[in-house]
Design an enzyme around this catalytic site. Sequence first.
Site, PDB file in Angstrom:
ATOM      1  N   LEU A  11       0.741  -1.118  -0.102  1.00  0.00           N
ATOM      2  CA  LEU A  11      -0.008  -0.095  -0.097  1.00  0.00           C
ATOM      3  C   LEU A  11       0.913   1.294   0.092  1.00  0.00           C
ATOM      4  CD1 LEU A  11      -2.804   0.807   2.553  1.00  0.00           C
ATOM      5  CD2 LEU A  11      -1.136   2.282   2.093  1.00  0.00           C
ATOM      6  N   TYR A  94      -6.849  -1.927 -25.357  1.00  0.00           N
ATOM      7  CA  TYR A  94      -7.219  -2.891 -24.498  1.00  0.00           C
ATOM      8  C   TYR A  94      -8.435  -3.019 -23.923  1.00  0.00           C
ATOM      9  CZ  TYR A  94      -4.391  -6.047 -21.051  1.00  0.00           C
ATOM     10  OH  TYR A  94      -3.945  -7.020 -20.422  1.00  0.00           O
ATOM     11  N   ASP A 102      -3.603   0.434 -12.173  1.00  0.00           N
ATOM     12  CA  ASP A 102      -2.303   0.876 -11.788  1.00  0.00           C
ATOM     13  C   ASP A 102      -1.512   1.022 -13.160  1.00  0.00           C
ATOM     14  OD1 ASP A 102      -2.142  -1.775 -12.215  1.00  0.00           O
ATOM     15  OD2 ASP A 102      -0.770  -2.053 -10.405  1.00  0.00           O
TER      16      ASP A 102
HETATM   17  N1  ADP Z   1       8.947 -12.408  -1.660  1.00  0.00           N
HETATM   18  C1  ADP Z   1       9.329 -11.267  -1.536  1.00  0.00           C
HETATM   19  N2  ADP Z   1      10.593 -10.934  -0.755  1.00  0.00           N
HETATM   20  C2  ADP Z   1      11.220  -9.778  -0.871  1.00  0.00           C
HETATM   21  N3  ADP Z   1      10.702  -8.594  -1.576  1.00  0.00           N
HETATM   22  C3  ADP Z   1       9.558  -9.094  -2.293  1.00  0.00           C
HETATM   23  C4  ADP Z   1       8.796 -10.127  -2.256  1.00  0.00           C
HETATM   24  N4  ADP Z   1       7.652 -10.003  -3.091  1.00  0.00           N
HETATM   25  C5  ADP Z   1       7.637  -8.675  -3.513  1.00  0.00           C
HETATM   26  N5  ADP Z   1       8.682  -8.121  -3.039  1.00  0.00           N
HETATM   27  C6  ADP Z   1       8.961  -6.557  -3.183  1.00  0.00           C
HETATM   28  O1  ADP Z   1       7.526  -6.026  -3.115  1.00  0.00           O
HETATM   29  C7  ADP Z   1       7.573  -4.912  -3.885  1.00  0.00           C
HETATM   30  C8  ADP Z   1       6.378  -4.715  -4.409  1.00  0.00           C
HETATM   31  O2  ADP Z   1       6.527  -3.565  -5.506  1.00  0.00           O
HETATM   32  P1  ADP Z   1       5.563  -2.641  -5.587  1.00  0.00           P
HETATM   33  O3  ADP Z   1       5.910  -1.770  -6.973  1.00  0.00           O
HETATM   34  O4  ADP Z   1       5.075  -1.870  -4.544  1.00  0.00           O
HETATM   35  O5  ADP Z   1       4.374  -3.882  -6.090  1.00  0.00           O
HETATM   36  P2  ADP Z   1       2.960  -3.778  -5.769  1.00  0.00           P
HETATM   37  O6  ADP Z   1       2.238  -2.561  -6.348  1.00  0.00           O
HETATM   38  O7  ADP Z   1       2.288  -4.764  -6.823  1.00  0.00           O
HETATM   39  O8  ADP Z   1       2.301  -3.835  -4.694  1.00  0.00           O
HETATM   40  C9  ADP Z   1       8.738  -4.920  -4.673  1.00  0.00           C
HETATM   41  O9  ADP Z   1       9.903  -4.110  -4.362  1.00  0.00           O
HETATM   42  C10 ADP Z   1       9.619  -6.473  -4.434  1.00  0.00           C
HETATM   43  O10 ADP Z   1      11.031  -6.179  -4.269  1.00  0.00           O
HETATM   44  C1  PAZ Z   2      -1.104  -6.836 -13.756  1.00  0.00           C
HETATM   45  C2  PAZ Z   2      -1.301  -6.396 -12.317  1.00  0.00           C
HETATM   46  C3  PAZ Z   2      -1.422  -7.939 -11.479  1.00  0.00           C
HETATM   47  C4  PAZ Z   2      -0.121  -5.629 -11.907  1.00  0.00           C
HETATM   48  O1  PAZ Z   2      -0.307  -5.418 -10.483  1.00  0.00           O
HETATM   49  P1  PAZ Z   2       0.944  -4.963  -9.240  1.00  0.00           P
HETATM   50  O2  PAZ Z   2       2.070  -5.877  -9.764  1.00  0.00           O
HETATM   51  O3  PAZ Z   2       0.965  -3.454  -9.668  1.00  0.00           O
HETATM   52  O4  PAZ Z   2       0.213  -5.427  -8.088  1.00  0.00           O
HETATM   53  C5  PAZ Z   2      -2.481  -5.537 -12.066  1.00  0.00           C
HETATM   54  O5  PAZ Z   2      -2.462  -4.550 -12.989  1.00  0.00           O
HETATM   55  C6  PAZ Z   2      -3.812  -6.259 -12.642  1.00  0.00           C
HETATM   56  O6  PAZ Z   2      -4.215  -7.107 -11.708  1.00  0.00           O
HETATM   57  N1  PAZ Z   2      -4.282  -5.995 -13.749  1.00  0.00           N
HETATM   58  C7  PAZ Z   2      -5.603  -6.957 -14.392  1.00  0.00           C
HETATM   59  C8  PAZ Z   2      -5.022  -7.615 -15.580  1.00  0.00           C
HETATM   60  C9  PAZ Z   2      -4.691  -6.778 -16.681  1.00  0.00           C
HETATM   61  O7  PAZ Z   2      -4.264  -5.634 -16.676  1.00  0.00           O
HETATM   62  O8  PAZ Z   2      -4.931  -6.997 -17.841  1.00  0.00           O
HETATM   63  K     K Z   3       2.367  -1.342  -9.043  1.00  0.00           K
END
Ligand code: ADP
Ligand code: PAZ
Ligand code: K
Length: 240
Positions: A11, A94, A102
């Site tokens: 978050l 798309y 996002d």
């Molecule tokens: N298993 C894991 N161990 C360490 N770091 C992780 C793991 N899974 C995810 N992360 C970290 O969590 C972060 C997720 O990135 P972020 O851009 O905030 O993603 P999201 O928008 O999907 O929440 C990354 O920096 C990644 O390095």
């Molecule tokens: C592709 C994603 C999982 C990426 O999410 P994130 O890694 O930022 O948490 C997200 O944008 C999502 O759930 N998209 C829906 C599927 C699509 O974009 O077609």
């Molecule tokens: K993201």
Amino acid sequence: MLWLDLGNTRLKYWLTDDIGQIVAHEAKQHLQAPAELLMGLTDRFERYAPDFIGISSVLGDELNVKVSETLSRLDIPFEFVHVDAAHPLMTSSYDANQLGCDRWLQMLGAVDKQKRQCVIGCGTAVTIDLIDHAEHLGGYIFPSIYLQRDSLFSGTKQITISNGSFDSVGQGVTTQDAVHRGILLSIVGAVNEISSRHPNFELIMTGGDAHIIAQHVNRSVRIRDDLLLNGLSRYFDHSK
Ligand SMILES: Nc1ncnc2c1ncn2[C@@H]1O[C@H](COP(=O)(O)OP(=O)(O)O)[C@@H](O)[C@H]1O
Ligand SMILES: CC(C)(COP(=O)(O)O)[C@@H](O)C(=O)NCCC(=O)O
Ligand SMILES: [K+]
């Protein structure tokens, strides 16, 4: 203004002032309990007293309802972003009902109608999207390096690797190195392939793992940490 990004792992929030400068920012792992984490932040948000909360969430309807319930206790108007494939800044081929908001906001934050751009989001999933003069052509979704490692760990008997760092794409001579280097190469190799198919597209990377991936790509990559926030701000048409 308060901006919220509810990703699959973290978050993130940003508080901005009336000229769009960031005055507070945090990124926290929510450990699959984003609504509870948000609950713990509401006192802080109340103190910030923003006049509006703009939200990007890829957590799905059920969790978004919980998030709404939590935010409703504050006396602050809030709104979730909805993908608009016919936005004045960028059109998209798309399926708008499927495109993650996002992903879309990162593109909206980057889009420049004079350019060809390849926007790479390095979060829980890695997304690679192509934009030609403000027209989104589509893209690709990959499991992140961590998701790939988790799936090898859970899908095999002899691979028991669950930690270590991703720092090379050279061949490995131990399981530990072969796993980390293979996984990193799968993403870096895809970026290189897409970049060679689209040589005129500027490479732009964002998200938690952008630095890990960008250093191995064979073309210059622009890392921008502000894309999603910029997209939110463009979407709600404030300050920029
Ligand atoms: N298993 C894991 N161990 C360490 N770091 C992780 C793991 N899974 C995810 N992360 C970290 O969590 C972060 C997720 O990135 P972020 O851009 O905030 O993603 P999201 O928008 O999907 O929440 C990354 O920096 C990644 O390095
Ligand atoms: C592709 C994603 C999982 C990426 O999410 P994130 O890694 O930022 O948490 C997200 O944008 C999502 O759930 N998209 C829906 C599927 C699509 O974009 O077609
Ligand atoms: K993201």
